[in-house]
Design a protein around this motif. Structure first.
Motif, PDB file in Angstrom:
ATOM      1  N   ARG A  55      31.772 -14.047 -22.546  1.00 57.18           N
ATOM      2  CA  ARG A  55      31.998 -12.745 -22.226  1.00 57.18           C
ATOM      3  C   ARG A  55      33.363 -12.953 -22.912  1.00 57.18           C
ATOM      4  O   ARG A  55      33.650 -12.186 -23.925  1.00 57.18           O
TER       5      ARG A  55
ATOM      6  N   LEU B  51      26.797  -6.517 -17.089  1.00 56.88           N
ATOM      7  CA  LEU B  51      26.049  -5.730 -17.336  1.00 56.88           C
ATOM      8  C   LEU B  51      24.647  -5.976 -17.053  1.00 56.88           C
ATOM      9  O   LEU B  51      23.668  -6.080 -17.724  1.00 56.88           O
ATOM     10  N   ARG B  52      23.488  -5.106 -15.556  1.00 54.75           N
ATOM     11  CA  ARG B  52      22.859  -6.049 -14.663  1.00 54.75           C
ATOM     12  C   ARG B  52      20.904  -5.550 -15.761  1.00 54.75           C
ATOM     13  O   ARG B  52      20.860  -5.997 -16.243  1.00 54.75           O
TER      14      ARG B  52
ATOM     15  N   ARG C 256      30.631  -9.419 -13.514  1.00 51.58           N
ATOM     16  CA  ARG C 256      29.845  -8.185 -12.941  1.00 51.58           C
ATOM     17  C   ARG C 256      29.275  -7.861 -15.049  1.00 51.58           C
ATOM     18  O   ARG C 256      29.999  -7.039 -15.360  1.00 51.58           O
TER      19      ARG C 256
ATOM     20  N   ALA D 233      25.944   0.515 -21.871  1.00 52.03           N
ATOM     21  CA  ALA D 233      27.279  -0.522 -21.206  1.00 52.03           C
ATOM     22  C   ALA D 233      27.859   0.365 -19.958  1.00 52.03           C
ATOM     23  O   ALA D 233      28.511   0.037 -19.116  1.00 52.03           O
TER      24      ALA D 233
ATOM     25  N   MET E 213      27.140  -6.649 -27.072  1.00 53.71           N
ATOM     26  CA  MET E 213      28.091  -5.397 -27.411  1.00 53.71           C
ATOM     27  C   MET E 213      29.341  -5.175 -27.052  1.00 53.71           C
ATOM     28  O   MET E 213      30.458  -4.803 -27.587  1.00 53.71           O
TER      29      MET E 213
ATOM     30  N   LEU F 177      21.505  -5.007 -19.095  1.00 53.90           N
ATOM     31  CA  LEU F 177      21.070  -5.363 -20.057  1.00 53.90           C
ATOM     32  C   LEU F 177      20.326  -6.369 -20.518  1.00 53.90           C
ATOM     33  O   LEU F 177      20.980  -7.381 -19.275  1.00 53.90           O
TER      34      LEU F 177
ATOM     35  N   VAL G  28      34.095  -2.916 -17.762  1.00 52.71           N
ATOM     36  CA  VAL G  28      34.165  -4.213 -18.509  1.00 52.71           C
ATOM     37  C   VAL G  28      33.711  -3.316 -19.425  1.00 52.71           C
ATOM     38  O   VAL G  28      34.883  -4.087 -20.541  1.00 52.71           O
TER      39      VAL G  28
ATOM     40  N   PHE H 225      36.287 -10.752 -14.034  1.00 59.86           N
ATOM     41  CA  PHE H 225      36.429 -10.462 -12.827  1.00 59.86           C
ATOM     42  C   PHE H 225      36.055 -11.221 -11.571  1.00 59.86           C
ATOM     43  O   PHE H 225      35.145 -12.396 -11.886  1.00 59.86           O
TER      44      PHE H 225
ATOM     45  N   GLU I 233      26.332   0.533 -16.412  1.00 63.11           N
ATOM     46  CA  GLU I 233      26.169  -0.264 -15.949  1.00 63.11           C
ATOM     47  C   GLU I 233      27.279  -0.396 -15.237  1.00 63.11           C
ATOM     48  O   GLU I 233      27.879  -0.444 -14.532  1.00 63.11           O
ATOM     49  N   ASP I 234      28.545   0.048 -16.315  1.00 67.75           N
ATOM     50  CA  ASP I 234      30.070  -0.540 -15.410  1.00 67.75           C
ATOM     51  C   ASP I 234      31.274  -0.549 -16.633  1.00 67.75           C
ATOM     52  O   ASP I 234      31.516  -1.269 -17.855  1.00 67.75           O
TER      53      ASP I 234
END
Lengths: 290, 263, 287
Positions: free
Chosen positions: B174, B99-100, B97, A163, B110, B102, A170, B93, A166-167
């Motif tokens: 999220r 998490l590509r 955003r 994670a 997470m 995942l 976040v 956001f 990736e970003d």
């Protein structure tokens, strides 16, 4: 021939452990590190100095690991906000700084002449078959590090590191400290290089600053890059490839009538450079087209 | 204190003369506002009014040049973003955003904090009952949230493969997974087709019903009218006016500001 | 002591004259193509050794050998840019960094394969150093300074006056705007790659004139040259010139406190401080 094979296995296992450390940092968490050799050297020097002072091998390895980990934590702590390109420059330069310190501060490791007569663990027990024993020992260390990395990859921690890769924002936005995880991961990867360094010193019984140039960082980079992103088994195979290319082609010079030792060594590194460029092109050209 | 609370709804967030400059542009210019606990407040204004920047400053992703931010009476300006989020102030956001690499499920799993499985000891004890049970509980909750937003059938897909609208849903999911006390939603319905907008409005209501105070940046006045009890209008980095949605719609200054921004 | 300090000043200016062109090359690539090119140090090595090969091997006069060498290095840089770097233009910042590391290994070891690990010297007639108010300087050192100033000045004029230069500056300042306004980027990138290779190689020739050639000369200059490029502001050639002096002075005067082999470590510490404290550079860098 068997001796040669045993030597290759030992080198491969050592390279693989350094590469697995980089794979944890870069492959899993996306942390750029072009200075892995600094932590390898830190482990080697720490273990060598302690072993010469009579410290048992397991403790010397542990100390090498801890010193490398602390150094890794330091680098991660002072660079958290740096962009990828700056991180590349700073890690590359940091490793050079470590090498210069080893070269100049003679009280650490005798400067350019290095440390010799490094004691090997249990040497008296295996006098004849010692290289074989040490190869087993090194492979055992590789297996332990490999299993740890695999476990981490499948654990919730691995998920979080991906994670972060990736970003980062976040991860921060849900209340987790990116810095803490980065420092932890970077220092873990450095610790692995430190373990490998301790084995390297005991295996060769001699170390000097010239063994710890930036090329080593680039070789392990190639091993990680050959692997699919973040794959541990791929990284080990990459390390096999790299060490066979570097050490395994050593016997060729006995069969080639032309070329000096320097030239053959140079050609080997040229091949490594070409492979690095080809792997990068193969991997990232797709990104552009796709 | 309790006497005050009886007279008017408690303030959960207070911003005092917040300013932020980027190079030559004053993005936020002495902006002050109060958010009542338990409310849904709309933050509107023409493009470039500084709405997203205000969110970014409140959530700690940027430090303000000047100004104070109080969450629940405590100063949070200057705190890093993750510390702000830990207090229960969570932002989404504007551009999702996800998490590509995942899976959709992992994107939510997470989130909970702290996780024993994210510690080194947890890694060593990966197969243990403690880690397994923790994972089961987190997965159960993540699936519940996915069901709420209607993404449960996508749970195992790579987040990058979701459609644009689904990514917006994941962004809300999220936020739900975080169980915040205050959620800052940055254009949750922008670029989404009309039928999905209804779903998103419902989800925001659900989030609110769960006890979450909400501030929402929104361009769609219809959505603002349906959701918000209070609206704050930003223009050129400062608060131009505020009131109920009806008051705002009648306000000529607001109209002028919006028309002025149309090229 | 004061004589020592005076001599440090001379040494600093002389070494800065070799770093400045290389740093200008790094700065151009970093500013326009937007990646740190770690192979540019090796273009120094290449320039030095090609000059050696052409003058000692083919008997060319040194200036001609140097001219051909730096132009050849420019074409090598251009060729690699077109065959390798061009393929990853839009793949982010990491791929070109990795490519430059591969190129670094290749160039350094090509030199090693031909000339070995030992040190070589360019064949220069012996001269008597000038002594001017206690500043001792050899004619070759003076020449290095003159050539360096000329090279930086000429490159600066190219960027200031030509259409190519205008396009370079536009792409460095604001690539999106430059592309929208109809600048064709690829020829500009090619020109920048050529110029960077040429300038770095020139730095190598100047370094060869003031000391010896070794396969590690480029690597040893890499960190100082990066410090100079970043301190001067990316894409800013005059900045590189000034920054070269600052970094060289810091390196020379550090000799009062540390051993000489720490010179490039001083450069690294300067560099790390700049990056951590002011990522935009100091002398008129862009943000």
């Amino acid at each position: 021939m068997l001796d040669f094979l045993i030597a290759i296995v030992t080198f491969t296992a050592i390279y693989a452990v350094v590469s697995l450390g980089l794979n944890l940092q870069w492959g899993q968490a996306g942390l750029v590190n072009l200075g892995q050799v600094a932590f390898f050297a830190a482990g080697a020097y720490t273990a060598a100095i302690l072993a010469r002072a009579g410290t048992p091998f397991p403790l010397a390895v542990l100390a090498g690991m801890v010193v490398a980990a602390l150094l890794g934590a330091l680098v991660a702590l002072i660079t958290p906000r740096l962009r990828e390109d700056y991180l590349a420059i700073v890690t590359l330069g940091f490793a050079e700084l470590v090498r210069l310190i080893l070269l100049n501060e003679k009280e650490i490791g005798n400067g350019p002449s290095g440390i010799n007569a490094i004691p090997q663990p249990l040497h008296e027990l295996f006098s004849a078959n010692y290289p074989l024993f040490f190869a087993f020992l090194t492979v055992a260390a590789l297996i332990v590090v490999y299993l740890f990395n695999e476990r981490l990859r499948r654990a919730p921690l691995g998920r979080l590191l991906r994670a972060i890769r990736e970003d980062e924002s976040v991860v921060a936005s849900i209340g987790k400290s990116v810095l803490a995880f980065k420092v932890e991961t970077f220092s873990l990867g450095a610790a692995m290089a430190g373990i490998a360094g301790a084995f390297y010193a005991a295996y060769l019984t001699f170390i000097a600053p010239e063994m710890f140039t930036a090329s080593v960082s680039i070789y392990v980079l190639v091993a990680v890059l050959i692997a699919a992103r973040g794959s541990n088994i791929g990284t080990v195979l990459g390390a096999v490839f790299v060490s066979v290319l570097l050490e395994g082609t050593d016997f060729i010079k006995d069969y080639i009538p032309f070329g000096t030792g320097v030239q053959i060594a140079a050609v080997r590194i040229i091949i490594m450079g070409v492979i690095l460029m080809l792997v990068v092109l193969a991997r990232y050209r797709k990104v552009v087209e796709g | 204190m309790s006497a005050d609370a009886l007279r008017e709804p408690a303030t959960i967030l207070e911003v005092r003369s917040l300013s932020k400059r980027f190079g030559g542009m004053q993005a936020v210019n002495g902006c002050s506002l109060r958010i009542a606990a338990g409310s849904i407040t709309g933050l509107i204004g023409p493009n470039g009014a500084g709405k997203s920047t205000v969110f970014t400053l409140i959530s700690g992703f940027l430090r303000p040049d000047v100004g104070e931010i109080l969450f629940d009476g405590h100063r949070i300006d200057g705190l890093p973003a993750h510390r702000v989020a830990r207090l229960g102030l969570v932002r989404t956001f504007q551009t999702p955003r996800e998490l590509r690499e995942l899976s959709v499920l992992e994107n939510l799993m997470m989130v909970p904090r702290p996780q024993f499985g994210e510690s080194l000891v947890g890694v060593m004890l990966l197969g243990s009952r403690r880690v397994r049970r923790e994972e089961q509980e987190i997965e159960k909750r993540a699936l519940e949230v996915l069901r709420t937003v209607g993404l449960d059938h996508q749970a195992r897909r790579r987040a990058a493969d979701l459609s644009g609208g689904q990514k917006k849903l994941l962004e809300i999911a999220r936020c739900m997974m975080c169980q915040p006390r205050l959620a800052l939603l940055d254009e949750p319905t922008a670029g989404v087709n009309p039928s999905l907008i209804n779903d998103l409005v419902e989800m925001i209501r659900l989030l609110h019903a769960g006890g979450v105070t909400i501030v929402i940046i929104e361009h769609n006045m219809n959505v603002v009218m349906r959701l918000c009890e209070h609206v704050i209008v930003l223009d050129r980095g400062e608060v131009m006016c505020e009131g109920t949605p009806e008051q705002i719609q009648r306000d000529e200054r607001v109209l002028a500001a919006y028309l002025g921004s149309v090229p | 002591m004061s004589e020592l300090i005076r001599q440090y000043l001379v040494s600093a200016i002389v070494i800065a004259s070799a770093w400045a062109p290389t740093a200008a090359g790094i700065s151009l690539i970093y500013g326009v193509l937007r990646y740190p090119n770690f192979a540019l140090g090796e273009f120094m090595t290449l320039g030095g050794y090609l000059t050696l090969g052409l003058s000692a091997g083919f008997g060319m006069p040194l200036p001609l050998a140097a001219l051909i060498a730096v132009i050849a290095a420019g074409f090598v840089s251009l060729a690699v840019d077109q065959t390798a770097f061009r393929a990853v233009r839009r793949a982010g910042i990491l791929p070109p960094i990795l490519l430059s590391l591969g190129l670094m290994l290749i160039l350094q070891n090509v030199v090693r394969a031909f000339w070995g690990n030992g040190a070589w010297q360019l064949d220069l007639p012996l001269t008597r150093p000038y002594d001017w108010l206690g500043f001792v300087i050899t004619p070759y050192q003076l020449m290095c300074i003159a050539v360096s100033v000329l090279a930086i000045g000429a490159s600066y004029m190219v960027l200031l006056r030509t259409r190519f230069g205008k396009a370079v500056r536009a792409l460095a300042d604001n690539p999106d705007l430059a592309l929208v306004s109809g600048i064709e980027p690829e020829p500009v990138y090619a020109g920048v790659a050529f110029m960077a290779g040429l300038l770095s190689a020139l730095g190598g020739v100047l370094l060869g004139l003031q000391s010896v050639l070794t396969p590690l000369m480029g690597w040893d200059s890499l960190l100082p040259a990066f410090a100079v490029a970043i301190l001067g502001g990316l894409g800013n050639l005059m900045g590189a010139g000034v920054a070269a002096l600052i970094v060289a002075l810091a390196g020379e005067y550090s000799l009062l406190f540390v051993q000489s082999s720490y010179k490039s470590a001083v450069a690294f510490v300067v560099l790390a401080l700049i990056l951590i404290v002011r990522p935009a550079g100091i002398l008129g860098g862009r943000s």
